[in-house]
Design a protein around this motif. Structure first.
Motif, short mmCIF file in Angstrom:
data_model
loop_
_atom_site.label_atom_id
_atom_site.label_comp_id
_atom_site.label_asym_id
_atom_site.label_seq_id
_atom_site.Cartn_x
_atom_site.Cartn_y
_atom_site.Cartn_z
N UNK A 553 0.83 -1.20 0.00
CA UNK A 553 0.00 0.00 0.00
C UNK A 553 0.87 1.25 0.00
N UNK A 554 0.25 2.41 0.29
CA UNK A 554 1.00 3.67 0.16
C UNK A 554 1.86 3.94 1.40
N UNK A 555 2.83 3.05 1.59
CA UNK A 555 3.80 3.18 2.68
C UNK A 555 5.24 3.17 2.16
N UNK A 556 5.41 2.94 0.87
CA UNK A 556 6.70 2.73 0.19
C UNK A 556 7.29 1.35 0.50
N UNK A 557 6.69 0.62 1.42
CA UNK A 557 7.15 -0.72 1.79
C UNK A 557 6.33 -1.79 1.08
N UNK A 558 6.95 -2.96 0.88
CA UNK A 558 6.20 -4.18 0.65
C UNK A 558 6.33 -5.00 1.92
N UNK A 559 5.19 -5.35 2.50
CA UNK A 559 5.14 -6.05 3.78
C UNK A 559 4.76 -7.51 3.60
N UNK A 560 5.45 -8.36 4.34
CA UNK A 560 5.09 -9.78 4.38
C UNK A 560 4.01 -9.99 5.42
N UNK A 561 3.04 -10.77 5.09
CA UNK A 561 2.02 -11.22 6.03
C UNK A 561 2.17 -12.73 6.18
N UNK A 562 2.73 -13.16 7.29
CA UNK A 562 2.95 -14.59 7.51
C UNK A 562 1.66 -15.27 7.92
N UNK A 563 1.62 -16.56 7.71
CA UNK A 563 0.50 -17.36 8.22
C UNK A 563 0.79 -17.62 9.70
N UNK A 564 0.05 -16.93 10.57
CA UNK A 564 0.34 -16.98 12.00
C UNK A 564 -0.40 -18.10 12.71
N UNK A 565 -1.50 -18.55 12.15
CA UNK A 565 -2.28 -19.63 12.76
C UNK A 565 -3.04 -20.35 11.67
N UNK A 566 -3.44 -21.58 11.97
CA UNK A 566 -4.24 -22.34 11.01
C UNK A 566 -5.64 -21.74 10.92
N UNK A 567 -6.25 -21.79 9.75
CA UNK A 567 -7.62 -21.29 9.61
C UNK A 567 -8.57 -21.99 10.59
N UNK A 568 -9.39 -21.20 11.25
CA UNK A 568 -10.35 -21.77 12.20
C UNK A 568 -11.47 -22.51 11.48
N UNK A 569 -11.99 -23.49 12.18
CA UNK A 569 -13.15 -24.24 11.70
C UNK A 569 -12.88 -24.81 10.30
#
Length: 809
Positions: A553-569
């Protein structure tokens, strides 16, 4: 208080019970009160006594556009809290109150658990659990049946801004592969459609950055409240004021938090901002304050316009170039009468009418002045309810030094919005407020978008039949004719994801009418909403932190979003859901085999390669700064990303967002003008019956309807309310805190009223983002009309008239 009797999760529950139950659920998940703590970035593992927290990067990626990365703390496989994550740029080390509540969203009581199919009437809330295989098979079989019977365009897709990452947007690629119809929600379209033809389109390092705000002498905040709706930017405004001495001018009908910080507040009549801007331009011209040297060098002011057709006189018209060739530039006239191409005559004239080889022409600036001349401060004062002396003061301030004029979405939401943006931007040209330090403003902050981040072309795979695009508000206006321009409207299935249609779009009543002809409505979401409750099949999507992705987004960064937990249900990511549908539709040739292949494609571009921006690097480093913050200003080199390379207050061609068969008044639209809103205007005969202008405000506790049921945030505001001036309430026998009914010919809505002397008499302001079952009765989105304008088929949320009365609850 009435609530919907049935929901996807079972029987409806009262608000107080919901708060207590949610708190218990949080404690049961091991969250406790630590969720609200904001901590700096930590190592991947940290001792916390009896157990260890695993800290991973997560990114908030909803419709606010801030794209903040944060720490996601995981304990025993559960997400227990979020906290600030330190970045190399301290201005991007941030997390808001909503970001701190993500753990509650993961474990929310209204979380969708498994695929469901409707067994009662639409909206009745009767459901039956089904398997993923049954859901995907039912959907794909219906798509194939409809495509065979009505053609592929009869299958529709609608995506919103609930999750703006490439994996979630993958459904657009499936839509293209199927040759289906993509519905564009057309929200904020004036804002995004106005800047490119007028001032140019710049992204990444080519545009302006927020750091430049500190160089502004005056900061205008016009038509929005950044303290709540643009909080990632507001601290830049405050820093410029407190640390660098900038004066803040707020132009807004409502007394907001931002207004409370202003050095000058202008409480304008809603919908009249364009008239104010034209009057300011009138003062600049008549008092000799227009920056004519700037107009000559940076704008189309010297361009000669043919009287016959409104087109620019070009070199080909006088036999000096081939029509359409790159050298076929606009003609300008020197003071000695000689002619030349735009940019090649040192001191062109910007005033005058001439006959050149038998062709009658006028300068573009003369045409602008003709429009401006009628807008005297006295005339505008009567319309805008702004004193004449204040209009003159604003004109003097806007040309005094280098200033930042920030235009917000409040102006986008009125049917005269495109002309209003044109009027303000053109006035700023006359004042010379582009290309200098301090001139960067909202609308130009797209220069903060990460370079090398290019996911948008992935929606149209090579060789696919491609999708046709209908803008939703225009579609609602074309229902009777069943024609969208020359295209048939015959949508028989609709797949909605990342979007709460009923909670965020105009024309709610009209949408329900439209959906009567839709044979299969599928909605995928994380939680129950008014739209999932209306679906035929509901698919449970996982939370942001239950899948891996990245955002730029408009932050000048590319951010990683890790998988922090297994999908619920039984929830799945949008990417995985669409993969199953690609397979069932036998369209695997257009699909990516996994998330890695998708993300590698995002970074497969020359810019990313030049800066060594790769998916592997993003995963390894967590965040990659694609370019350093600086004081860049859009246009600082005297060139702009427009067809002429100049700032264009005059439009030779009118770019259309969408063609739904509308008629364009080209001569009117080529220059700035003001006209009243279509509905929400005091001289509209409808105002006798419905005298109040309905508007909404962005809430610090919500992003559209996201976060609207988060327990902690509900403790601040636990039910919908509308703010009204006491004068309007007392005239109707309404006391502060009463329940009232808002109504018009389209719908009704019952909720509490709050007295607010900061609201102008004659208008109401609702806290945007509440969903259907949170109201006592009715729904505020049902009040909204669906008028569109020829140039931009936008969602005009503020073009609505209502009346209010005391309600018995």
């Amino acid at each position: 208080m009435k609530h919907v009797e049935g929901t996807i999760l079972g029987a409806a529950i009262g608000r107080r019970s919901f708060l207590k139950g949610s708190a218990a659920a949080v404690i049961a998940a091991g969250l406790g009160s630590s969720l609200c703590e904001s901590q700096p970035a930590v190592a991947d593992e940290k001792k916390t006594g009896a157990s260890e927290d695993i800290v991973k990067p997560g990114t908030c990626r909803g419709g606010c556009g801030a794209g903040c990365q944060m720490n996601v703390h995981v304990r025993d496989g559960k997400i227990v809290k979020t906290s600030r994550r330190k970045q190399s740029d301290p201005d991007v080390t941030r997390v808001c109150n909503k970001g701190l509540t993500h753990a509650l969203r993961v474990y929310a009581e209204d979380r969708l658990k498994y695929p469901m199919k409707r067994v009662g009437e639409r909206g009745e809330g009767k459901w039956e659990q089904i398997s993923w295989d049954e859901a995907i098979t039912t959907i794909s079989d219906k798509w194939k049946e409809v495509a065979e019977k009505h053609g592929p365009r009869a299958n529709g897709f609608l995506c919103g801004s609930g999750n703006i990452t490439p994996d979630s947007q993958h459904g657009k690629r499936l839509c293209s592969a199927m040759g289906a119809t993509l519905l564009d929600a057309a929200q904020d379209r004036v804002f995004y459609a106005s800047f490119p033809p007028i001032v140019g389109s710049f992204k990444g390092a080519g545009g302006g950055g927020r750091n430049d705000l500190k160089n502004a002498k005056h900061i205008f905040i016009w038509g929005f409240n950044p303290s709540e709706g643009d909080s990632q930017t507001f601290h830049y405004f405050l820093r410029a004021k407190v640390e660098h001495g900038a004066k803040m001018i707020v132009i807004d009908p409502t007394f907001t938090i931002a207004a409370s910080k202003a050095d000058l507040l202008v409480p304008i009549h809603p919908g009249t901002d364009g008239a104010l801007a034209l009057a300011m331009a009138n003062v600049l011209v008549n008092e000799g304050l227009a920056k004519e040297d700037f107009l000559k060098s940076d704008t189309v002011a010297p361009c000669l316009v043919k009287e016959a057709d409104g087109k620019y006189l070009r070199l080909s018209d006088i036999g000096k170039a081939t029509v359409g060739a790159p050298e076929d530039k606009c003609v300008v006239r020197a003071e000695d009468g000689s002619l030349g191409a735009l940019g090649e005559v040192a001191n062109p004239v910007i005033r005058g009418t001439f006959a050149i080889e038998g062709i009658e022409v006028r300068t573009a600036y003369d045409l602008l002045l003709e429009r401006v001349s009628e807008w005297t401060p006295e005339k505008a004062s009567e319309i805008c309810d702004v004193p004449v002396e204040t209009i003159r003061e604003l004109a003097h301030l806007v040309q005094d030094g280098h200033n930042s004029v920030n235009i917000g979405l409040g102006l986008d939401h009125v049917t005269n919005g495109m002309a209003t943006f044109s009027s303000i931007l053109s006035m700023c040209m006359i004042a010379g407020q582009y290309g200098h330090p301090g001139n960067t403003a909202k609308g130009m902050f797209r220069g903060e978008i990460s370079i090398g981040w290019m996911p948008y072309g992935l929606a149209n795979p090579k060789g696919a039949p491609g999708s046709q695009v209908f803008y939703s508000p225009a579609l609602l206006n074309c229902m009777e004719s069943k024609k969208y321009g020359d295209k048939d409207i015959n949508i028989k299935t609709l797949y909605i994801w990342d979007h709460n249609l009923f909670g965020t779009q105009v024309g709610g009543v009209r949408w329900r009418k439209f959906l009567e002809d839709v044979e299969l409505l599928v909605v995928a979401d994380v939680v129950s909403t008014s739209t999932t409750n209306y679906a035929d099949i509901v698919l449970p999507a996982c939370h942001y932190f239950e899948t891996e992705t990245a955002s730029g987004d408009d932050t000048r960064y590319v951010f990683h979003n890790a998988k922090s937990a297994e999908p619920l249900y039984e929830s799945k990511s949008d990417f995985d859901i669409f993969k199953m549908l690609f397979e069932k539709m036998d369209l695997q040739e257009y699909d990516f085999k996994d998330i890695d292949e998708l993300m590698n494609a995002v970074f497969d571009n020359p810019t990313a390669k030049k800066i060594n921006l790769t998916w592997d690097r993003v995963k390894e480093e967590g965040s990659v700064l694609t370019f350093e913050p600086d004081d860049r200003v859009m246009g600082q080199e005297g060139t702009y990303g427009t067809p002429t390379g100049r700032l264009q207050f005059y439009q030779e061609s009118i770019p259309l967002d969408t063609d739904y068969g509308q008629t364009i008044d080209f001569m009117k639209e080529r220059l700035p003008y003001w006209e009243p809103p279509m509905e929400a205007w005091k001289e509209n005969p409808l105002a006798e019956k419905y005298p109040l202008v309905f508007t909404s405000e962005r809430s610090k506790y919500k992003v559209h309807t996201q976060y609207t049921r988060v327990p902690w945030l509900l403790e601040f505001e636990d039910e919908p309310y509308v703010a009204v001036n006491p004068v309007d309430c007392e005239a109707r026998g309404i006391a502060d805190g009463d329940y009232i009914r808002m109504f018009n010919d389209r719908g009704t809505c019952t909720l509490r009223v709050r007295f607010n002397n900061g609201i102008r008499p004659g208008m109401v302001v609702i806290d945007h983002g509440w969903d259907l079952d949170q109201f006592v009765d009715g729904f505020y989105c049902d009040l909204l009309g669906y008028n569109v304008t020829p140039v931009v088929a936008n969602s005009y949320y503020f073009d609505t008239l209502i009346e209010i009365e005391k309600a018995t609850v």
